[in-house]
Design a protein around this motif. Structure first.
Motif, PDB file in Angstrom:
ATOM      1  N   VAL A  45     -31.605  67.449 -35.748  1.00 52.45           N
ATOM      2  CA  VAL A  45     -30.583  67.715 -34.739  1.00 52.45           C
ATOM      3  C   VAL A  45     -31.125  67.215 -33.408  1.00 52.45           C
ATOM      4  O   VAL A  45     -32.214  67.604 -32.992  1.00 52.45           O
ATOM      5  CB  VAL A  45     -30.251  69.220 -34.648  1.00 52.45           C
ATOM      6  CG1 VAL A  45     -29.165  69.459 -33.603  1.00 52.45           C
ATOM      7  CG2 VAL A  45     -29.822  69.756 -36.008  1.00 52.45           C
ATOM      8  N   PHE A  46     -30.359  66.364 -32.731  1.00 53.32           N
ATOM      9  CA  PHE A  46     -30.829  65.728 -31.500  1.00 53.32           C
ATOM     10  C   PHE A  46     -30.296  66.462 -30.278  1.00 53.32           C
ATOM     11  O   PHE A  46     -29.089  66.672 -30.138  1.00 53.32           O
ATOM     12  CB  PHE A  46     -30.373  64.274 -31.461  1.00 53.32           C
ATOM     13  CG  PHE A  46     -30.927  63.493 -30.299  1.00 53.32           C
ATOM     14  CD1 PHE A  46     -32.218  63.012 -30.332  1.00 53.32           C
ATOM     15  CD2 PHE A  46     -30.165  63.254 -29.170  1.00 53.32           C
ATOM     16  CE1 PHE A  46     -32.747  62.303 -29.266  1.00 53.32           C
ATOM     17  CE2 PHE A  46     -30.676  62.537 -28.101  1.00 53.32           C
ATOM     18  CZ  PHE A  46     -31.969  62.061 -28.146  1.00 53.32           C
ATOM     19  N   LEU A  47     -31.209  66.839 -29.378  1.00 52.39           N
ATOM     20  CA  LEU A  47     -30.848  67.397 -28.084  1.00 52.39           C
ATOM     21  C   LEU A  47     -31.316  66.432 -27.012  1.00 52.39           C
ATOM     22  O   LEU A  47     -32.514  66.158 -26.913  1.00 52.39           O
ATOM     23  CB  LEU A  47     -31.490  68.769 -27.871  1.00 52.39           C
ATOM     24  CG  LEU A  47     -31.186  69.849 -28.915  1.00 52.39           C
ATOM     25  CD1 LEU A  47     -31.904  71.144 -28.561  1.00 52.39           C
ATOM     26  CD2 LEU A  47     -29.684  70.081 -29.034  1.00 52.39           C
ATOM     27  N   GLY A  48     -30.407  65.916 -26.215  1.00 53.78           N
ATOM     28  CA  GLY A  48     -30.766  64.946 -25.193  1.00 53.78           C
ATOM     29  C   GLY A  48     -29.527  64.408 -24.518  1.00 53.78           C
ATOM     30  O   GLY A  48     -28.427  64.956 -24.674  1.00 53.78           O
ATOM     31  N   ALA A  49     -29.694  63.325 -23.761  1.00 54.38           N
ATOM     32  CA  ALA A  49     -28.581  62.764 -22.995  1.00 54.38           C
ATOM     33  C   ALA A  49     -28.597  61.248 -23.040  1.00 54.38           C
ATOM     34  O   ALA A  49     -29.655  60.624 -22.978  1.00 54.38           O
ATOM     35  CB  ALA A  49     -28.653  63.234 -21.540  1.00 54.38           C
ATOM     36  N   ILE A  50     -27.406  60.671 -23.146  1.00 55.68           N
ATOM     37  CA  ILE A  50     -27.213  59.230 -23.030  1.00 55.68           C
ATOM     38  C   ILE A  50     -26.308  58.964 -21.834  1.00 55.68           C
ATOM     39  O   ILE A  50     -25.652  59.874 -21.324  1.00 55.68           O
ATOM     40  CB  ILE A  50     -26.585  58.626 -24.305  1.00 55.68           C
ATOM     41  CG1 ILE A  50     -25.276  59.361 -24.649  1.00 55.68           C
ATOM     42  CG2 ILE A  50     -27.554  58.668 -25.467  1.00 55.68           C
ATOM     43  CD1 ILE A  50     -24.495  58.747 -25.800  1.00 55.68           C
ATOM     44  N   GLY A  51     -26.267  57.719 -21.372  1.00 54.82           N
ATOM     45  CA  GLY A  51     -25.432  57.367 -20.244  1.00 54.82           C
ATOM     46  C   GLY A  51     -24.012  57.022 -20.664  1.00 54.82           C
ATOM     47  O   GLY A  51     -23.695  56.903 -21.855  1.00 54.82           O
ATOM     48  N   SER A  52     -23.160  56.829 -19.660  1.00 55.54           N
ATOM     49  CA  SER A  52     -21.759  56.472 -19.912  1.00 55.54           C
ATOM     50  C   SER A  52     -21.575  54.965 -20.007  1.00 55.54           C
ATOM     51  O   SER A  52     -20.442  54.478 -20.066  1.00 55.54           O
ATOM     52  CB  SER A  52     -20.880  57.039 -18.793  1.00 55.54           C
ATOM     53  OG  SER A  52     -21.298  56.558 -17.519  1.00 55.54           O
ATOM     54  N   ASP A  53     -22.655  54.200 -20.016  1.00 56.21           N
ATOM     55  CA  ASP A  53     -22.576  52.742 -20.098  1.00 56.21           C
ATOM     56  C   ASP A  53     -22.466  52.270 -21.541  1.00 56.21           C
ATOM     57  O   ASP A  53     -22.442  53.068 -22.484  1.00 56.21           O
ATOM     58  CB  ASP A  53     -23.799  52.123 -19.414  1.00 56.21           C
ATOM     59  CG  ASP A  53     -25.121  52.638 -19.976  1.00 56.21           C
ATOM     60  OD1 ASP A  53     -25.105  53.433 -20.939  1.00 56.21           O
ATOM     61  OD2 ASP A  53     -26.181  52.244 -19.442  1.00 56.21           O
ATOM     62  N   SER A  54     -22.407  50.956 -21.714  1.00 56.03           N
ATOM     63  CA  SER A  54     -22.274  50.399 -23.063  1.00 56.03           C
ATOM     64  C   SER A  54     -23.507  50.686 -23.913  1.00 56.03           C
ATOM     65  O   SER A  54     -23.410  50.822 -25.139  1.00 56.03           O
ATOM     66  CB  SER A  54     -22.022  48.891 -22.989  1.00 56.03           C
ATOM     67  OG  SER A  54     -23.096  48.230 -22.330  1.00 56.03           O
ATOM     68  N   ARG A  74     -25.469  65.003 -25.194  1.00 54.10           N
ATOM     69  CA  ARG A  74     -24.743  64.960 -23.925  1.00 54.10           C
ATOM     70  C   ARG A  74     -24.518  63.512 -23.469  1.00 54.10           C
ATOM     71  O   ARG A  74     -25.315  62.626 -23.766  1.00 54.10           O
ATOM     72  CB  ARG A  74     -25.518  65.679 -22.833  1.00 54.10           C
ATOM     73  CG  ARG A  74     -25.851  67.122 -23.105  1.00 54.10           C
ATOM     74  CD  ARG A  74     -26.545  67.711 -21.887  1.00 54.10           C
ATOM     75  NE  ARG A  74     -27.116  69.033 -22.145  1.00 54.10           N
ATOM     76  CZ  ARG A  74     -27.721  69.760 -21.206  1.00 54.10           C
ATOM     77  NH1 ARG A  74     -27.834  69.274 -19.975  1.00 54.10           N
ATOM     78  NH2 ARG A  74     -28.221  70.941 -21.499  1.00 54.10           N
ATOM     79  N   THR A  75     -23.434  63.301 -22.714  1.00 53.52           N
ATOM     80  CA  THR A  75     -23.201  62.025 -22.042  1.00 53.52           C
ATOM     81  C   THR A  75     -23.177  62.271 -20.544  1.00 53.52           C
ATOM     82  O   THR A  75     -22.386  63.081 -20.055  1.00 53.52           O
ATOM     83  CB  THR A  75     -21.875  61.389 -22.487  1.00 53.52           C
ATOM     84  OG1 THR A  75     -21.885  61.156 -23.898  1.00 53.52           O
ATOM     85  CG2 THR A  75     -21.652  60.067 -21.770  1.00 53.52           C
ATOM     86  N   SER A  76     -24.050  61.593 -19.812  1.00 54.24           N
ATOM     87  CA  SER A  76     -24.129  61.722 -18.358  1.00 54.24           C
ATOM     88  C   SER A  76     -23.567  60.465 -17.706  1.00 54.24           C
ATOM     89  O   SER A  76     -23.803  59.343 -18.183  1.00 54.24           O
ATOM     90  CB  SER A  76     -25.585  61.907 -17.914  1.00 54.24           C
ATOM     91  OG  SER A  76     -26.129  63.089 -18.465  1.00 54.24           O
ATOM     92  N   TYR A  77     -22.820  60.638 -16.607  1.00 56.56           N
ATOM     93  CA  TYR A  77     -22.257  59.481 -15.919  1.00 56.56           C
ATOM     94  C   TYR A  77     -23.392  58.630 -15.343  1.00 56.56           C
ATOM     95  O   TYR A  77     -24.283  59.141 -14.664  1.00 56.56           O
ATOM     96  CB  TYR A  77     -21.323  59.920 -14.797  1.00 56.56           C
ATOM     97  CG  TYR A  77     -20.717  58.750 -14.055  1.00 56.56           C
ATOM     98  CD1 TYR A  77     -19.662  58.022 -14.612  1.00 56.56           C
ATOM     99  CD2 TYR A  77     -21.232  58.351 -12.834  1.00 56.56           C
ATOM    100  CE1 TYR A  77     -19.126  56.934 -13.950  1.00 56.56           C
ATOM    101  CE2 TYR A  77     -20.701  57.259 -12.164  1.00 56.56           C
ATOM    102  CZ  TYR A  77     -19.655  56.556 -12.728  1.00 56.56           C
ATOM    103  OH  TYR A  77     -19.132  55.472 -12.073  1.00 56.56           O
TER     104      TYR A  77
END
Length: 284
Positions: A45-54, A74-77
């Motif tokens: 199970v992955f806990l973390g954040a990616i960006g809103s880019d491609s 999560r997705t962060s702008y």
């Protein structure tokens, strides 16, 4: 996202070297280890954040295609994390990381804390804010979940983090950074955490516990193409094996086989081995 260039040798400061190969592929230590754990047979199970880019779209797709549970991703702008990686023909590399969305992962929700408490093993790295790593390890300790910290990239480890780490995985430079010594000081590390795995590249690894076990585990004899994700393959396989109830020394030996498979391929997440490949290498 890993941007990987290959050349005959790594450039010196201020020097430009003509490369002969370039690839772009999903990476990041957290994602690499989650994918490696899933391929090694674990439920990751992955806990973390990616960006809103491609790049974020591609990173999310790679995690899902590898079988990683991304329900809490999560997705962060803004921008996703990026690593610029230079690799020479001997398989050595130099890496520059721009954290991007990783730097926005600054707290844990109650749902994320429950995920940690329900797990067998929590595996953390240091490409996210240290406060979040501390919070995750505290949640693991409160829930009875074992904690593995891969202290990379190297930086100072606060006492409140070390107090909640069950197993520390470091390479030689990371060990020196933690203890402030010119050579890796395993006894010094054991004064901070109860168990240590010191990875030694082509010389294998050293596993030590406070109860007195101190064993060298030799590396497998293979031709290295790229060492970029070898540590991630090793650490994730170690966490999976420990979560399955294997003795830690046996888990280190199995993880060594995972690293040996990984270094024979170019790239990060694309080079991570399956359970069947690890088992086959382990039996050799």
């Amino acid at each position: 996202m890993d941007l990987v260039g290959v050349a005959a040798r790594l450039p010196l400061p201020g020097e430009t070297v003509l490369g002969d190969e370039f690839v772009m592929m999903p990476g990041g230590k957290g994602a690499n280890q989650a994918i490696a754990a899933a391929r090694a047979g674990g439920h990751a199970v992955f806990l973390g954040a990616i960006g809103s880019d491609s790049f974020g779209v591609t990173l999310n797709a790679r995690l899902n295609s590898a079988g990683v549970d991304t329900a809490h991703l999560r997705t962060s702008y803004g921008a996703s994390g990026v690593a610029v990686i230079m690799v020479d023909r001997a398989g050595e590399n130099s890496i520059l990381v721009s954290p991007g969305a990783n730097s926005t992962f600054t707290d844990l929700t109650e749902a994320e804390e429950r995920v940690i408490a329900d797990g067998d093993v929590l595996l953390c790295q240091q490409e996210i804010p240290v406060g979040t790593v501390i919070a995750a390890c505290r949640a693991a300790r409160a829930g009875g979940t074992r904690t593995v910290l891969n202290a990379a990239p190297a930086r100072e480890l606060p006492p409140e983090l070390l107090a909640n780490v069950d197993l520390l995985v470091v390479n030689e430079s990371e060990a020196q950074a933690i203890t402030g010594t010119e050579t890796p000081d395993v006894p010094g590390l054991l004064a901070l955490v109860p168990r240590v795995v010191l990875t030694l590249g082509g010389d294998g690894s050293r596993f030590a516990e406070r109860d007195g076990r101190d064993e060298h585990v030799p590396a497998h004899a293979v031709e290295a193409v790229d060492t970029t994700a070898a540590g991630d393959a090793f650490t994730a396989a170690l966490a999976v094996a420990w979560g399955e109830g294997r003795d830690l020394l046996e888990a280190v030996r199995w993880a060594t086989a995972a690293g040996a498979v990984c270094v024979q391929r170019l790239g990060a997440s694309s080079a991570l081995p399956t359970r069947a490949e690890i088992d086959a290498q382990f039996e050799r």
